[in-house]
Design a protein around this motif. Structure first.
Motif, PDB file in Angstrom:
ATOM      1  N   LYS A 164       0.784  -1.230   0.000  1.00  0.00           N
ATOM      2  CA  LYS A 164       0.000   0.000   0.000  1.00  0.00           C
ATOM      3  C   LYS A 164       0.820   1.286   0.000  1.00  0.00           C
ATOM      4  O   LYS A 164       0.255   2.368  -0.173  1.00  0.00           O
ATOM      5  CB  LYS A 164      -0.929   0.017   1.226  1.00  0.00           C
ATOM      6  CG  LYS A 164      -1.778  -1.238   1.396  1.00  0.00           C
ATOM      7  CD  LYS A 164      -2.729  -1.439   0.223  1.00  0.00           C
ATOM      8  CE  LYS A 164      -3.623  -2.664   0.445  1.00  0.00           C
ATOM      9  NZ  LYS A 164      -4.531  -2.915  -0.698  1.00  0.00           N
ATOM     10  N   PHE A 165       2.139   1.183   0.180  1.00  0.00           N
ATOM     11  CA  PHE A 165       2.920   2.422   0.299  1.00  0.00           C
ATOM     12  C   PHE A 165       4.377   2.148  -0.011  1.00  0.00           C
ATOM     13  O   PHE A 165       4.908   1.085   0.297  1.00  0.00           O
ATOM     14  CB  PHE A 165       2.801   2.988   1.718  1.00  0.00           C
ATOM     15  CG  PHE A 165       3.632   4.223   1.966  1.00  0.00           C
ATOM     16  CD1 PHE A 165       3.336   5.421   1.333  1.00  0.00           C
ATOM     17  CD2 PHE A 165       4.715   4.176   2.835  1.00  0.00           C
ATOM     18  CE1 PHE A 165       4.106   6.553   1.561  1.00  0.00           C
ATOM     19  CE2 PHE A 165       5.486   5.308   3.067  1.00  0.00           C
ATOM     20  CZ  PHE A 165       5.179   6.499   2.434  1.00  0.00           C
ATOM     21  N   TYR A 166       5.013   3.167  -0.614  1.00  0.00           N
ATOM     22  CA  TYR A 166       6.444   3.116  -0.916  1.00  0.00           C
ATOM     23  C   TYR A 166       6.987   4.538  -0.873  1.00  0.00           C
ATOM     24  O   TYR A 166       6.350   5.475  -1.355  1.00  0.00           O
ATOM     25  CB  TYR A 166       6.669   2.515  -2.308  1.00  0.00           C
ATOM     26  CG  TYR A 166       8.086   2.677  -2.830  1.00  0.00           C
ATOM     27  CD1 TYR A 166       9.056   1.729  -2.539  1.00  0.00           C
ATOM     28  CD2 TYR A 166       8.449   3.777  -3.604  1.00  0.00           C
ATOM     29  CE1 TYR A 166      10.353   1.868  -2.999  1.00  0.00           C
ATOM     30  CE2 TYR A 166       9.745   3.931  -4.077  1.00  0.00           C
ATOM     31  CZ  TYR A 166      10.699   2.975  -3.768  1.00  0.00           C
ATOM     32  OH  TYR A 166      11.983   3.114  -4.225  1.00  0.00           O
ATOM     33  N   VAL A 193      -3.252   3.447  10.108  1.00  0.00           N
ATOM     34  CA  VAL A 193      -3.834   2.944  11.345  1.00  0.00           C
ATOM     35  C   VAL A 193      -4.294   1.514  11.108  1.00  0.00           C
ATOM     36  O   VAL A 193      -4.899   1.203  10.074  1.00  0.00           O
ATOM     37  CB  VAL A 193      -5.013   3.827  11.811  1.00  0.00           C
ATOM     38  CG1 VAL A 193      -5.824   3.125  12.897  1.00  0.00           C
ATOM     39  CG2 VAL A 193      -4.487   5.163  12.326  1.00  0.00           C
ATOM     40  N   VAL A 194      -3.997   0.647  12.069  1.00  0.00           N
ATOM     41  CA  VAL A 194      -4.532  -0.712  12.109  1.00  0.00           C
ATOM     42  C   VAL A 194      -5.448  -0.782  13.322  1.00  0.00           C
ATOM     43  O   VAL A 194      -5.009  -0.547  14.454  1.00  0.00           O
ATOM     44  CB  VAL A 194      -3.409  -1.756  12.229  1.00  0.00           C
ATOM     45  CG1 VAL A 194      -3.996  -3.163  12.253  1.00  0.00           C
ATOM     46  CG2 VAL A 194      -2.412  -1.614  11.084  1.00  0.00           C
ATOM     47  N   GLU A 195      -6.712  -1.068  13.088  1.00  0.00           N
ATOM     48  CA  GLU A 195      -7.667  -1.176  14.185  1.00  0.00           C
ATOM     49  C   GLU A 195      -7.560  -2.557  14.839  1.00  0.00           C
ATOM     50  O   GLU A 195      -7.290  -3.556  14.172  1.00  0.00           O
ATOM     51  CB  GLU A 195      -9.095  -0.944  13.685  1.00  0.00           C
ATOM     52  CG  GLU A 195      -9.318   0.398  13.004  1.00  0.00           C
ATOM     53  CD  GLU A 195      -9.264   1.580  13.955  1.00  0.00           C
ATOM     54  OE1 GLU A 195      -9.241   1.349  15.196  1.00  0.00           O
ATOM     55  OE2 GLU A 195      -9.228   2.726  13.479  1.00  0.00           O
ATOM     56  N   PRO A 232      -6.832  -6.826  10.522  1.00  0.00           N
ATOM     57  CA  PRO A 232      -5.475  -6.732   9.964  1.00  0.00           C
ATOM     58  C   PRO A 232      -5.445  -6.084   8.581  1.00  0.00           C
ATOM     59  O   PRO A 232      -5.055  -6.700   7.586  1.00  0.00           O
ATOM     60  CB  PRO A 232      -5.033  -8.199   9.917  1.00  0.00           C
ATOM     61  CG  PRO A 232      -6.295  -8.961   9.745  1.00  0.00           C
ATOM     62  CD  PRO A 232      -7.346  -8.199  10.508  1.00  0.00           C
ATOM     63  N   ARG A 233      -5.844  -4.840   8.518  1.00  0.00           N
ATOM     64  CA  ARG A 233      -5.833  -4.073   7.265  1.00  0.00           C
ATOM     65  C   ARG A 233      -5.258  -2.685   7.525  1.00  0.00           C
ATOM     66  O   ARG A 233      -5.340  -2.159   8.643  1.00  0.00           O
ATOM     67  CB  ARG A 233      -7.242  -3.960   6.680  1.00  0.00           C
ATOM     68  CG  ARG A 233      -7.839  -5.299   6.279  1.00  0.00           C
ATOM     69  CD  ARG A 233      -9.168  -5.128   5.549  1.00  0.00           C
ATOM     70  NE  ARG A 233      -9.784  -6.409   5.244  1.00  0.00           N
ATOM     71  CZ  ARG A 233      -9.477  -7.166   4.197  1.00  0.00           C
ATOM     72  NH1 ARG A 233      -8.535  -6.761   3.352  1.00  0.00           N
ATOM     73  NH2 ARG A 233     -10.084  -8.321   3.994  1.00  0.00           N
ATOM     74  N   LEU A 234      -4.713  -2.098   6.466  1.00  0.00           N
ATOM     75  CA  LEU A 234      -4.100  -0.780   6.559  1.00  0.00           C
ATOM     76  C   LEU A 234      -5.109   0.293   6.173  1.00  0.00           C
ATOM     77  O   LEU A 234      -5.703   0.243   5.096  1.00  0.00           O
ATOM     78  CB  LEU A 234      -2.887  -0.694   5.629  1.00  0.00           C
ATOM     79  CG  LEU A 234      -1.749  -1.676   5.916  1.00  0.00           C
ATOM     80  CD1 LEU A 234      -0.665  -1.551   4.851  1.00  0.00           C
ATOM     81  CD2 LEU A 234      -1.154  -1.425   7.297  1.00  0.00           C
TER      82      LEU A 234
END
Length: 526
Positions: free
Chosen positions: A472-474, A514-516, A520-522
């Motif tokens: 999801k990110f770089y 944030v991970v709630e 287990p998701r971004l």
């Protein structure tokens, strides 16, 4: 959200304290029990003539609810080529003290340790009898010389769910930049710092380096000691060590690039002697317990630290027990061997230890602190596939067994913290990455380097991200990762500096996730 923190940021008062701690020292320490005080100042031991022995600073680590490790190493000439730090070949008594306040008006423990030339005059004090979840200050004395003051804290009591700010970092090449990111990390005032490998690099000086690395490529004990000492003389690194307790694990460059168990990167007759020397110097220069003291070519570094009921930190060693990298240890290769179920990056015993920890955990968050990219990462944009054989992609079955256990065990929230790759990444871990529709098992956060790779670039890796939808990110900038654990969520801030080839860069937040709890998701917040 982006922000900048200058040299007079939130840690300004404590920075002054830490920088000028020696001025506070003599009076309080002089009141120590008579026998200890006499031993620490015995002229016959030569301590009265030892000048500036604390050039490498102080550190703490391995927090328990009632204990902590305090570290220093005596070195009046820290970068001496023989690795001895300018110390005579004799044992020195070192007085240590820990207090509830930074001016040492409320001391709680003090004692005497011995700095022995056999371990490069390093001191590892395992203090016990402290209060859980408490902040303390500590320092050392040899003769009339007093060390800087360090701040530390103990782990909370079992079951406690209070918040924790934690920073983690990796990959600090002395020659390729200034360690400003360590200072910015200290200014964030974390309660705990994780270092995930490549604390120092074995390479000699190279053309284009920003700072001069001393000595040849490290192969001997003297050379590893000198290299560690050069790193430890850096004031930004010293500040980060003196600000919070550390949990450390190595990767490859503390010994040699891409080594695997007893196999070096390139054939060399003396590799096992080199490995033993590197392990010994690493122990001498880190705030580790005696249980991690090396025995020849072996050193037990994987271990589990519990932070109350909030988090378990499972610190892994993915170098010492791994099978050699498959298919020539390359990138962008078709490699059936990587699916071999017998291949392991952890070794059988460490894998069993991880799985047992997952089965018995009662923590809100279970964190693997480890070295190399855990999630599947196809590095070939567009048609075709290619994987890094030095990462978990070279050990697919081993990775999938752990990911499956993370999804199907007592683990409530599985998290992986990773270093190594000199870039920021964020990913969602699948139960089986070979089956993209399999349920999510956890989340992975990869820190960029402190300096390795220089200033970075504006490269976006768009094609790679499109081919890896779970990623999801770089970001290709230097920095570290700041996290905030609570019972309800984990917040992760990717902290970046625009440059490291000059001193003093401000820090900003490139992205936050944030991970709630229980999901287990971004979720991106900026």
């Amino acid at each position: 959200m982006s922000e900048s923190t200058g040299p007079h940021g939130p840690l300004g008062r404590r920075s002054v304290l830490l920088g000028g701690a020696a001025a506070l020292g003599g009076a309080a320490l002089a009141g120590t029990a008579n026998g200890i005080a006499r031993a620490a100042a015995t002229p016959g031991a030569g301590v009265g003539r030892l000048k500036h022995p604390f050039s490498l600073g102080v550190a703490s680590g391995e927090p328990l609810p009632t204990g902590i490790v305090l570290w220093t190493r005596l070195a009046p000439d820290p970068t001496a080529p023989d690795g001895g730090g300018g110390m005579p070949d004799r044992t020195y008594p070192v007085l240590w003290e820990i207090s509830e306040d930074e001016r040492f008006r409320r001391p709680v423990r003090r004692g005497l340790a011995w700095a022995d030339p056999e371990y490069a005059h390093s001191v590892h004090v395992e203090v016990d009898g402290l209060r859980p979840g408490a902040e303390y200050f500590y320092r050392f004395r040899v003769g009339n010389e007093v060390s800087p003051t360090g701040r530390t804290r103990t782990a909370p009591p079992p079951g406690h769910l209070g918040d924790l700010t934690l920073c983690f970092a990796s990959c600090a090449h002395y020659g390729q930049g200034y360690f400003t990111a360590y200072r910015r990390m200290a200014e964030d005032e974390p309660g705990l710092i994780l270092h995930l490998g490549d604390y120092q690099y074995e390479y000699p000086a190279a053309d284009g380096d920003v700072r001069t690395v001393l000595g040849p490529e490290t192969r001997t004990l003297a050379q590893y000691r000198q290299r560690h000492a050069q790193y430890k003389t850096d004031p930004d690194l010293q500040l980060a060590h003196a600000t919070a307790p550390w949990l450390v694990v190595w990767d490859d460059h503390e010994t040699e690039n891409n080594w695997a168990d007893e196999v070096p990167e390139e054939p060399q007759e003396d590799f096992l002697a080199r490995r033993a020397a590197a392990f010994r110097a690493y122990y001498e220069n880190m705030p580790l317990r005696s249980s991690s003291r090396p025995r020849g070519i072996d050193m037990r570094l994987y271990r589990r630290i519990r932070w109350g009921g909030l988090a378990n930190f499972h610190m892994l060693d993915t170098r010492q027990y791994r099978d050699d990298q498959a298919c020539g240890d390359g990138f962008n290769v078709e490699c059936p061997d990587r699916f071999d179920p017998e291949r392991s990056i952890t070794g059988r015993r460490q894998e069993e230890w991880i799985l047992d920890g997952f089965r018995t955990t009662r923590a809100r968050w279970d964190v693997l602190g480890q070295q190399v990219f855990f999630s599947k990462l196809d590095l070939t944009a567009g048609p075709g596939e290619g994987y890094n054989m030095d990462a978990w992609d070279g050990y697919v079955a081993n990775r999938d067994r752990i990911a499956h256990a993370m999804a199907d065990s007592n683990v409530r929230n599985g998290v992986v913290f990773t270093g190594d790759v000199h870039r920021h990444w964020a990913a969602e871990i699948r139960d089986s990455h070979e089956h993209p529709d399999s349920p999510p098992a956890g989340t992975e956060f990869v820190t960029t380097s402190i300096t390795s790779g220089g200033d970075g670039s504006e490269d976006t890796q768009r094609g790679v991200l499109e081919d890896n939808p779970h990623v999801k990110f770089y970001k290709d900038r230097r920095g570290y990762v700041r996290t905030r654990f609570s019972a309800e969520q984990l917040r992760v801030d990717y902290r970046t500096l625009d440059y490291v080839t000059e001193r003093g860069a401000p820090v900003g937040t490139a992205a936050s996730f944030v991970v709630e709890d229980g999901e287990p998701r971004l979720h991106r917040r900026s």
